[in-house]
Design a protein around this motif. Structure first.
Motif, PDB file in Angstrom:
ATOM      1  N   GLY A 162       7.487  13.714  -4.285  1.00 54.94           N
ATOM      2  CA  GLY A 162       6.446  14.737  -3.156  1.00 54.94           C
ATOM      3  C   GLY A 162       6.449  14.995  -2.659  1.00 54.94           C
ATOM      4  N   THR A 163       5.305  15.884  -2.178  1.00 52.48           N
ATOM      5  CA  THR A 163       5.912  17.356  -0.799  1.00 52.48           C
ATOM      6  C   THR A 163       4.520  17.715  -0.972  1.00 52.48           C
ATOM      7  N   GLY A 164       2.870  16.661  -1.274  1.00 56.87           N
ATOM      8  CA  GLY A 164       2.233  17.238  -0.505  1.00 56.87           C
ATOM      9  C   GLY A 164       1.681  17.288   0.863  1.00 56.87           C
ATOM     10  N   PHE A 165       0.510  16.307   1.102  1.00 57.90           N
ATOM     11  CA  PHE A 165      -0.488  15.872   2.578  1.00 57.90           C
ATOM     12  C   PHE A 165       0.432  14.953   3.295  1.00 57.90           C
ATOM     13  N   ILE A 166       0.856  13.820   2.252  1.00 60.96           N
ATOM     14  CA  ILE A 166       1.149  12.489   2.866  1.00 60.96           C
ATOM     15  C   ILE A 166       3.171  12.706   2.913  1.00 60.96           C
ATOM     16  N   ALA A 167       3.117  13.763   1.890  1.00 59.80           N
ATOM     17  CA  ALA A 167       5.477  13.304   2.071  1.00 59.80           C
ATOM     18  C   ALA A 167       5.556  13.510   2.993  1.00 59.80           C
ATOM     19  N   PRO A 211       0.497  11.844  -6.914  1.00 59.09           N
ATOM     20  CA  PRO A 211      -1.015  11.146  -7.510  1.00 59.09           C
ATOM     21  C   PRO A 211      -0.794   9.815  -8.040  1.00 59.09           C
ATOM     22  N   ASN A 212      -1.936   8.825  -7.979  1.00 59.34           N
ATOM     23  CA  ASN A 212      -2.405   7.441  -8.258  1.00 59.34           C
ATOM     24  C   ASN A 212      -1.504   8.202  -9.554  1.00 59.34           C
ATOM     25  N   LYS A 213      -1.858   8.837 -10.989  1.00 60.60           N
ATOM     26  CA  LYS A 213      -1.406   8.096 -11.885  1.00 60.60           C
ATOM     27  C   LYS A 213      -0.108   7.845 -12.339  1.00 60.60           C
ATOM     28  N   LEU A 214       1.166   8.256 -11.443  1.00 60.04           N
ATOM     29  CA  LEU A 214       1.889   8.589 -11.998  1.00 60.04           C
ATOM     30  C   LEU A 214       3.040   7.341 -10.938  1.00 60.04           C
ATOM     31  N   HIS A 215       1.696   6.618 -10.422  1.00 60.37           N
ATOM     32  CA  HIS A 215       2.620   5.169  -9.734  1.00 60.37           C
ATOM     33  C   HIS A 215       3.674   4.695  -9.889  1.00 60.37           C
ATOM     34  N   VAL A 216       2.476   4.111 -11.591  1.00 59.12           N
ATOM     35  CA  VAL A 216       3.242   3.075 -11.751  1.00 59.12           C
ATOM     36  C   VAL A 216       4.234   3.077 -12.371  1.00 59.12           C
ATOM     37  N   CYS A 232       5.340   2.922  -2.530  1.00 57.80           N
ATOM     38  CA  CYS A 232       4.675   3.170  -3.346  1.00 57.80           C
ATOM     39  C   CYS A 232       3.514   3.583  -2.700  1.00 57.80           C
ATOM     40  N   GLU A 233       2.557   4.831  -2.725  1.00 59.14           N
ATOM     41  CA  GLU A 233       1.696   5.152  -2.262  1.00 59.14           C
ATOM     42  C   GLU A 233       0.583   3.706  -2.586  1.00 59.14           C
ATOM     43  N   LYS A 234      -0.123   4.063  -2.152  1.00 59.75           N
ATOM     44  CA  LYS A 234      -1.559   3.517  -2.629  1.00 59.75           C
ATOM     45  C   LYS A 234      -2.747   4.221  -3.272  1.00 59.75           C
ATOM     46  N   PRO A 235      -3.434   4.164  -4.588  1.00 60.45           N
ATOM     47  CA  PRO A 235      -3.603   2.897  -5.085  1.00 60.45           C
ATOM     48  C   PRO A 235      -2.147   2.729  -5.723  1.00 60.45           C
ATOM     49  N   TYR A 247      -0.339   0.278   2.577  1.00 59.37           N
ATOM     50  CA  TYR A 247      -1.533   0.534   2.629  1.00 59.37           C
ATOM     51  C   TYR A 247      -0.772   0.238   4.645  1.00 59.37           C
ATOM     52  N   ASN A 248      -0.615   1.670   5.354  1.00 63.91           N
ATOM     53  CA  ASN A 248      -0.060   1.899   6.086  1.00 63.91           C
ATOM     54  C   ASN A 248      -1.005   1.245   7.329  1.00 63.91           C
ATOM     55  N   CYS A 249      -2.361   0.896   7.238  1.00 61.07           N
ATOM     56  CA  CYS A 249      -3.894   1.075   7.770  1.00 61.07           C
ATOM     57  C   CYS A 249      -3.088  -0.230   8.697  1.00 61.07           C
ATOM     58  N   ASN A 266     -10.587  18.718  -5.152  1.00 59.67           N
ATOM     59  CA  ASN A 266      -8.918  17.990  -5.036  1.00 59.67           C
ATOM     60  C   ASN A 266      -8.758  17.143  -6.482  1.00 59.67           C
ATOM     61  N   TRP A 267      -7.568  16.439  -7.153  1.00 63.38           N
ATOM     62  CA  TRP A 267      -7.241  15.839  -7.657  1.00 63.38           C
ATOM     63  C   TRP A 267      -8.028  14.661  -7.953  1.00 63.38           C
ATOM     64  N   ARG A 268      -7.988  13.705  -6.939  1.00 61.29           N
ATOM     65  CA  ARG A 268      -8.606  12.680  -6.810  1.00 61.29           C
ATOM     66  C   ARG A 268     -10.620  12.509  -7.691  1.00 61.29           C
ATOM     67  N   VAL A 269     -11.227  14.067  -7.665  1.00 61.27           N
ATOM     68  CA  VAL A 269     -12.550  14.145  -7.619  1.00 61.27           C
ATOM     69  C   VAL A 269     -12.538  14.184  -9.602  1.00 61.27           C
ATOM     70  N   GLY A 285      -5.286  25.054 -11.496  1.00 61.46           N
ATOM     71  CA  GLY A 285      -4.046  25.116 -10.902  1.00 61.46           C
ATOM     72  C   GLY A 285      -4.209  23.857 -10.031  1.00 61.46           C
ATOM     73  N   GLU A 286      -2.716  23.515  -8.993  1.00 60.69           N
ATOM     74  CA  GLU A 286      -2.707  22.504  -8.672  1.00 60.69           C
ATOM     75  C   GLU A 286      -3.205  22.931  -6.666  1.00 60.69           C
ATOM     76  N   VAL A 287      -3.189  21.783  -6.336  1.00 60.07           N
ATOM     77  CA  VAL A 287      -3.791  22.223  -4.739  1.00 60.07           C
ATOM     78  C   VAL A 287      -3.698  20.784  -4.079  1.00 60.07           C
ATOM     79  N   LYS A 288      -3.088  20.699  -2.823  1.00 59.95           N
ATOM     80  CA  LYS A 288      -2.611  20.419  -1.991  1.00 59.95           C
ATOM     81  C   LYS A 288      -3.452  19.270  -1.356  1.00 59.95           C
ATOM     82  N   THR A 289      -3.376  18.525  -0.635  1.00 61.01           N
ATOM     83  CA  THR A 289      -4.847  17.420  -0.198  1.00 61.01           C
ATOM     84  C   THR A 289      -4.797  18.835   0.944  1.00 61.01           C
ATOM     85  N   PHE A 290      -6.239  18.553   1.807  1.00 64.06           N
ATOM     86  CA  PHE A 290      -6.688  19.374   2.510  1.00 64.06           C
ATOM     87  C   PHE A 290      -6.474  20.406   2.510  1.00 64.06           C
TER      88      PHE A 290
HETATM   89  N1  LIG Z   1      -1.758   6.135   2.478  1.00 59.29           N
HETATM   90  C1  LIG Z   1      -2.353   7.027   3.226  1.00 59.29           C
HETATM   91  O1  LIG Z   1      -3.141   6.850   4.666  1.00 59.29           O
HETATM   92  C2  LIG Z   1      -2.679   8.122   2.060  1.00 59.29           C
HETATM   93  C3  LIG Z   1      -2.055   7.862   1.162  1.00 59.29           C
HETATM   94  N2  LIG Z   1      -2.126   8.856  -0.241  1.00 59.29           N
HETATM   95  C4  LIG Z   1      -2.012   8.821  -1.506  1.00 59.29           C
HETATM   96  O2  LIG Z   1      -0.750   9.353  -1.552  1.00 59.29           O
HETATM   97  C5  LIG Z   1      -0.402   9.835  -2.578  1.00 59.29           C
HETATM   98  C6  LIG Z   1      -0.221  11.493  -2.924  1.00 59.29           C
HETATM   99  O3  LIG Z   1      -1.769  11.732  -2.333  1.00 59.29           O
HETATM  100  P1  LIG Z   1      -1.247  13.288  -1.564  1.00 59.29           P
HETATM  101  O4  LIG Z   1      -0.628  13.489  -0.434  1.00 59.29           O
HETATM  102  O5  LIG Z   1      -2.801  13.277  -0.925  1.00 59.29           O
HETATM  103  O6  LIG Z   1      -1.770  14.805  -3.106  1.00 59.29           O
HETATM  104  P2  LIG Z   1      -1.362  15.969  -2.490  1.00 59.29           P
HETATM  105  O7  LIG Z   1      -1.884  16.347  -3.738  1.00 59.29           O
HETATM  106  O8  LIG Z   1      -1.070  17.090  -1.623  1.00 59.29           O
HETATM  107  O9  LIG Z   1       0.098  16.076  -2.961  1.00 59.29           O
HETATM  108  C7  LIG Z   1       0.417  15.532  -4.874  1.00 59.29           C
HETATM  109  C8  LIG Z   1       1.948  15.739  -4.323  1.00 59.29           C
HETATM  110  O10 LIG Z   1       2.703  14.984  -5.704  1.00 59.29           O
HETATM  111  C9  LIG Z   1       3.359  15.996  -6.240  1.00 59.29           C
HETATM  112  N3  LIG Z   1       3.603  15.903  -7.998  1.00 59.29           N
HETATM  113  C10 LIG Z   1       2.615  16.214  -8.624  1.00 59.29           C
HETATM  114  N4  LIG Z   1       3.290  15.393  -9.565  1.00 59.29           N
HETATM  115  C11 LIG Z   1       3.701  15.251  -9.957  1.00 59.29           C
HETATM  116  C12 LIG Z   1       5.123  14.208 -10.311  1.00 59.29           C
HETATM  117  N5  LIG Z   1       4.707  13.910 -11.579  1.00 59.29           N
HETATM  118  N6  LIG Z   1       6.164  13.565  -9.724  1.00 59.29           N
HETATM  119  C13 LIG Z   1       6.336  13.852  -8.218  1.00 59.29           C
HETATM  120  N7  LIG Z   1       5.899  14.585  -8.052  1.00 59.29           N
HETATM  121  C14 LIG Z   1       4.743  14.995  -8.761  1.00 59.29           C
HETATM  122  C15 LIG Z   1       2.721  17.455  -6.176  1.00 59.29           C
HETATM  123  O11 LIG Z   1       3.173  18.965  -6.144  1.00 59.29           O
HETATM  124  C16 LIG Z   1       2.450  17.706  -4.580  1.00 59.29           C
HETATM  125  O12 LIG Z   1       3.423  17.934  -3.992  1.00 59.29           O
HETATM  126  C17 LIG Z   1      -1.868   9.767  -3.357  1.00 59.29           C
HETATM  127  O13 LIG Z   1      -1.757   8.559  -4.165  1.00 59.29           O
HETATM  128  C18 LIG Z   1      -2.704   9.618  -2.286  1.00 59.29           C
HETATM  129  O14 LIG Z   1      -3.321   8.353  -2.317  1.00 59.29           O
HETATM  130  C19 LIG Z   1      -2.649  10.185   0.511  1.00 59.29           C
HETATM  131  C20 LIG Z   1      -3.403  10.412   1.686  1.00 59.29           C
HETATM  132  C21 LIG Z   1      -3.078   9.712   2.700  1.00 59.29           C
END
Ligand SMILES: NC(=O)C1=CN([C@@H]2O[C@H](COP(=O)(O)OP(=O)(O)OC[C@H]3O[C@@H](n4cnc5c(N)ncnc54)[C@H](O)[C@@H]3O)[C@@H](O)[C@H]2O)C=CC1
Ligand SMILES: NC(=O)C1=CN([C@@H]2O[C@H](COP(=O)(O)OP(=O)(O)OC[C@H]3O[C@@H](n4cnc5c(N)ncnc54)[C@H](O)[C@@H]3O)[C@@H](O)[C@H]2O)C=CC1
Ligand SMILES: NC(=O)C1=CN([C@@H]2O[C@H](COP(=O)(O)OP(=O)(O)OC[C@H]3O[C@@H](n4cnc5c(N)ncnc54)[C@H](O)[C@@H]3O)[C@@H](O)[C@H]2O)C=CC1
Ligand SMILES: NC(=O)C1=CN([C@@H]2O[C@H](COP(=O)(O)OP(=O)(O)OC[C@H]3O[C@@H](n4cnc5c(N)ncnc54)[C@H](O)[C@@H]3O)[C@@H](O)[C@H]2O)C=CC1
Lengths: 382, 382, 382, 382
Positions: free
Chosen positions: D12-17, D76-81, D96-99, D125-127, D167-170, D219-224
């Motif tokens: 992943g390379t989105g917001f949290i990566a 995103p969440n659906k890929l975690h498991v 693994c990111e939450k959830p 759960y970094n908090c 955002n995809w979360r919706v 299309g895909e949108v990065k968080t925030f």
């Molecule tokens: N612990 C925390 O404080 C936070 C946790 N998160 C968690 O992090 C995860 C990602 O959230 P964000 O970064 O906000 O989302 P985001 O939408 O900004 O980034 C998601 C990234 O996953 C990538 N992605 C999409 N499909 C993929 C695939 N099949 N294989 C690999 N990568 C793929 C996307 O290209 C994107 O770079 C979520 O599960 C979210 O719950 C997010 C923000 C804060």
């Protein structure tokens, strides 16, 4: 004697006069007379049900009333000395608004008269009677803060920020040559002196006038009232808008006060921090119910008015329990409680309020501030 | 008619009674009579110079006085209905402390009597008259917040945290079956309802009693007074220490209130946030002069009482300029200003204060809360 | 060129060195070398996986490495000039900790050398790179605050409150003759100068040493480390504990800074308020994500880092969205981002960081402060 | 083994990566690989100098690399498991990111796999690793707060306030059926559970969707990230905007959490208060360096990170001294410190971070929340 048997007469009907009236009525003191312009004295009497009215600013007529024991002088600064001396001469107790007078020469006369009088004269440095200030004083006396190292703070307002903002205080002839420092800075200095139990020995000051010219309406204006700019006339400003004042106290403590009436966003922030070898205490008039206690090796604290630790020292000067905020009006109430109980007890209660010598000393500090700003050096308060 | 010609008689001399007295005197209203235990009524009369004294809790004697126009009922809850009905019957105006009564059955009687009476009955939900609350109400009505989405907050105190803390409110027989929610929670609910201009339709509640048994002193105790634990006797507690209350308003808004009298560190924090589609507003009684305005796409704001934006809406219910903090006492003053001007004007002024139906509705909400907690489901307020 | 191709070598392994290392690694910059005592350099290298180690404080050996492009000097003050000059001579870029040197005579040499060098020299006044400071600078430049009237603030710490608190900074021979003002006061002055886009023209200062004698351990001590008082020796103190510094800027603005390292409860509070004719802005390093905007005729505001209004101006120097607080480490990261991008771009990016002339000017201000305190008059910064 | 010898690969390379990448680099951990869309993986590698790039979202290719010891899943969440199971199967450690997953059925599979694996699996759960949270946990364990009575708080954001915020979360299909509660509410619940050392036994919930329809870009949108509303399409919303969640813990404690992603003005406020019989502690993620300690019979306190009282308990998880604020990035750094040291030590260090069972339990709580909201009753977490 109970304070409910004491009867007050008020001179002035402007911004601060109703604050006196309300506070006295909360205490059970009778407000029996009011003096001002004929129309305003009438209106004030109507609003609060005050029986005796003295129009035409005829305070001497009011002094002749047998139904007035204590005179509250809330007129502009230049009238204080004359009205106070006459009140003492008439055998009245006096609560005089600050500053006590326009210069040390005239306030020295009040000191002399008050020393001879059988009655009490108090200067309305009401800030002493915020419970937090009393508490800080108690803490310093008891040694809670250790040896005091330095003091820092400000008194910031913004009601004279625009060049169209006008009040009689802007004119040296009405309010005195020192404006920001004289009007609000002396509250800061009085409060710090009271807390420290010390006197200012020397000062260094920098005074500045941001608006060299301002615009003013014609005629008298009540403090904090709004006026239409179009009806205004331009005039040169002969008092300062803001200042930095450094103070040396006779116990060696250094204090730094920034004073401004052009500090956007601050409405009435008298803020001070007392820094000692064991702890510090910080407070702001805008959040008067809390003292912030700073400590080096233990967590900082929030001391809340009306809660344990606070109560014991100031119980007599706070009426509402913790979490039920008191405010600016309450500080006046508590101040007058102290003054009236002092009067009613035949001067037996502790002398916490500011007296003629205190008011006189503040005026001397102001004169030293003016001199220091002129010469760019430290100046001793004579 | 001016409000200074109105004359008040006070029932009760405990914690809240002097708050009424002070506030009335600030307004120029005459306080002519006081009723309570013989000793306390005398002491109260002495302290404030009140001419008529009715001992032995003989409120009917006070109602017979021609010098009392408005009766202030500040006795414990179980006495409110009886004393209010008698006052209305005697042709007096009534300011009754909250809650209006012990259950909806008895408060329904007051609603009926008040509807028929020529006089005014107000319930002392004074929190409505913090200028900040009036301001939030104005902002909601004007649409500043957009559509309201949800409301969240708490009313937290800690004066009943220890099992040795006692007050008549702890006993269901004295204060009502619902304690934390009834005593302070209803202030929160009334304030939110007032701000929203909406009524609670249904509730879900969870009630909990942390101290199943407490200790109490023998005899009557004044609110917030301290008592020696050694003289105490143990008793089972039949009222809740804390609660979570979810509310559905008739305009669809969801609200969540946490209520506790065992929340260490909070003295009297009625805190609420109104969240709308355009902005939110947050406020805490402990810092009553400021509203925090939350916005999505612009900076958040601090709305300060007595400054532009605030003043226009609530000018009539605030007397001190910005930066000169008002407090808890001032909210009572403003409440009584509204009530007395309503009376003096012959009911012409807008009806901002809580009336008998409002007080009755609060009691019905309390009954729904109790039922919901028992059944673990949402309950409609009948 | 990308900044990831730049390679840093660090001199010093004390308190601030790891702050540099972390920040560089966050940016993708390679940290290839570390220099210090042999043991500490080894330990630091181990902890962060740094490949090259230069023990025995042998910085010249490190300068000979082909794998170091930028040298970070984090040694005590008295070593800065010598190490910086040698680095420039070796063709390295330099990030030198503040102050640039011990006196203006030696820092003038750095100014000269830097002017001739092909490489970049930056002084680590990292506070410029708190996004709030950048934002205030942008606001002042854009005129959001109107004409600037005055500036007030403090830099307060308490880590030298007790006479048993020791650090090399206490000794004039190690840290310079001016301690509180030199060590932390210059951060304040640099930040305000940066925000105003103006230079200090003259100063008035009052310096005081609360502890005339202190106790110290034998041997070297890391900043903020704890030492057992029993092993200590007494020594006379030749640097100030606290100060009041008044400044006149070349654009006419007056500033007042209270500086103290003996202010109980404050850990690292660099607080400043910029007061203008249209608005004011206040900020405290201890709550770095928020700027308080004061206004006269509209509500005050809380400007929050990472939210609209803030973002546009400083987007490049903040990485986390609103509500996700950044802190002290992030200010270093952003500072180095600016410096390294300046290097990588061939000096094309705007010059936001402090350069040799800036560092030199701070030292000249310090000398004027010392002189002013000695003579009790305003002193021009030559 | 030292943590600097461990090598991380990021999915992943989105917001949290980047938050993960930065934090790892601060710790001296090597980031050797990144996986995402081909373009973004390349850009991320460039920005931080990461040697191995896996485009096309080909995480299995990355798992085959011998240079990756620990996999960070930030998709995103659906890929975690799926991604987590494959990583365990490949012998990798997992952060693994939450959830942890979309429903309890799939997360149960991770629990089983993790139990069998030789490697470590942590849920982000970094908090938990804000020093304040660790401190509150220590305080509760040590009994500083006495018996815990109740817990109250909120997690409020406003980034989904407008119907054009997307955002995809919706989408339930992408983020799970529970949105506000699932995305941010579980941080709150996990933190409180961690502090209390207790598990949620039953829940009551009210869920509401303010915007029944929203608009989204194609299309895909990065968080925030911001998107132009004109390019958007309307769609029905199948997840909640806000919720009230009441929780019963297995130690009898009642908790009340208000959760909202439509709370104007709050950017990322995870706020909680733990109320005990001796004291309370309150904290807000937006001011992470301070804990407010509430007390009944002594002054309230501000516990500051990095100062005495705080340090001893959490020294290993905070690096900066008092007054030098840490922030959101630092919580991730500390979290990974705990995880990587656990790995490096061969699982010898205390298990503070969230494991597969913890992540699984959060998902079960979410399912109970959904059920409770549907039936309007308390629901036991199976
Ligand atoms: N612990 C925390 O404080 C936070 C946790 N998160 C968690 O992090 C995860 C990602 O959230 P964000 O970064 O906000 O989302 P985001 O939408 O900004 O980034 C998601 C990234 O996953 C990538 N992605 C999409 N499909 C993929 C695939 N099949 N294989 C690999 N990568 C793929 C996307 O290209 C994107 O770079 C979520 O599960 C979210 O719950 C997010 C923000 C804060
Ligand atoms: N202790 C405190 O916190 C405060 C003290 N003050 C002091 O109170 C005094 C009055 O200030 P404000 O009420 O703000 O001014 P103001 O201008 O609002 O009111 C002054 C009043 O004095 C009356 N007055 C004018 N000439 C008079 C005369 N010859 N005889 C009797 N009354 C006359 C005016 O009609 C007016 O009612 C000043 O000395 C001021 O320094 C004012 C505000 C706060
Ligand atoms: N609006 C507000 O902010 C507040 C409202 N209240 C309400 O005020 C009422 C009184 O509460 P507190 O003053 O706290 O209680 P308290 O216990 O301090 O005072 C109650 C007073 O009622 C008197 N009393 C008892 N029996 C009486 C009788 N038969 N006839 C007349 N007086 C009698 C007592 O002697 C005592 O003076 C309660 O209904 C309470 O809910 C109390 C505090 C704040
Ligand atoms: N920008 C900022 O926010 C801060 C700047 N500083 C500056 O950083 C510098 C270092 O301060 P601290 O880290 O607090 O001091 P420190 O005493 O903790 O560390 C100084 C380091 O320099 C090393 N050192 C001593 N002699 C050396 C030599 N001859 N060659 C190379 N290294 C040598 C010591 O071994 C030690 O590792 C000072 O100039 C100080 O003003 C310090 C703290 C904050």
């Amino acid at each position: 004697m109970s304070i409910t048997s004491l009867r007050a007469g008020i001179i002035g009907t402007g911004f601060i006069a109703p604050v006196h009236i309300e506070a006295l009525r909360r205490l059970g003191v009778q407000v029996t007379a009011v003096c001002g312009s004929t129309a305003n004295a009438q209106a004030t009497a109507d609003k609060w049900g005050i029986p005796e009215i003295y129009g035409n600013y005829d305070y001497r007529a009011m002094y002749a009333s047998p139904n007035v024991d204590v005179v509250h002088i809330t007129s502009p600064n230049k009238l204080h000395v004359e009205q106070a001396l006459a009140a003492l001469a008439a055998g009245k107790h006096v609560v005089c608004e600050k500053p006590l007078g326009m210069n040390a020469k005239e306030t020295a006369r009040v000191v002399k008269a008050a020393a001879k009088a059988k009655t009490v004269l108090a200067v309305n440095y009401n800030c002493r009677f915020f419970p937090a200030i009393l508490q800080m004083r108690a803490a310093v006396q008891r040694g809670d803060l250790g040896r005091i190292i330095h003091v820092q703070g400000h008194f910031f307002q913004d009601w004279l920020l625009k060049d169209t903002d006008y009040n009689w205080r802007v004119l040296a002839s009405e309010g005195g040559k020192l404006r920001a420092v004289g009007d609000i800075g002396t509250h800061w200095i009085d409060a710090v002196s009271f807390i420290l139990g010390a006197q200012v020995e020397s000062v260094f000051a920098k005074l500045e006038t941001f608006h060299k010219r301002r615009k003013r309406p014609r005629g008298e204006v009540k403090t904090f009232a709004k006026v239409d700019p179009k009806t205004m006339v331009s005039y040169p400003v002969d008092t300062e808008d803001f200042a930095s004042v450094l103070l040396r106290y006779d116990n060696g403590v250094h204090a730094n006060a920034a004073i401004s009436q052009v500090a956007a966003g601050w409405k009435c922030s008298l803020a001070l921090g007392i820094y000692g070898s064991e702890a510090s205490m910080r407070w702001d008039l805008q959040q008067p119910n809390e003292i912030y206690v700073g400590r080096r090796d233990e967590p900082n604290q929030i001391l809340q008015r009306g809660t344990p630790g606070f109560l014991e020292d100031v119980a007599h000067f706070t009426d509402y329990p913790g979490g039920h905020p008191e405010g600016f009006p309450d500080s006046h109430k508590m101040h007058y409680r102290a003054i009236y109980e002092h009067i009613a007890s035949g001067r037996k209660t502790p002398l916490l309020f500011a007296t003629a010598p205190d008011g006189h000393h503040e005026v001397k500090i102001c004169e030293a501030v003016l001199k220091s700003a002129a010469v760019g050096k430290w100046v001793t308060v004579s």
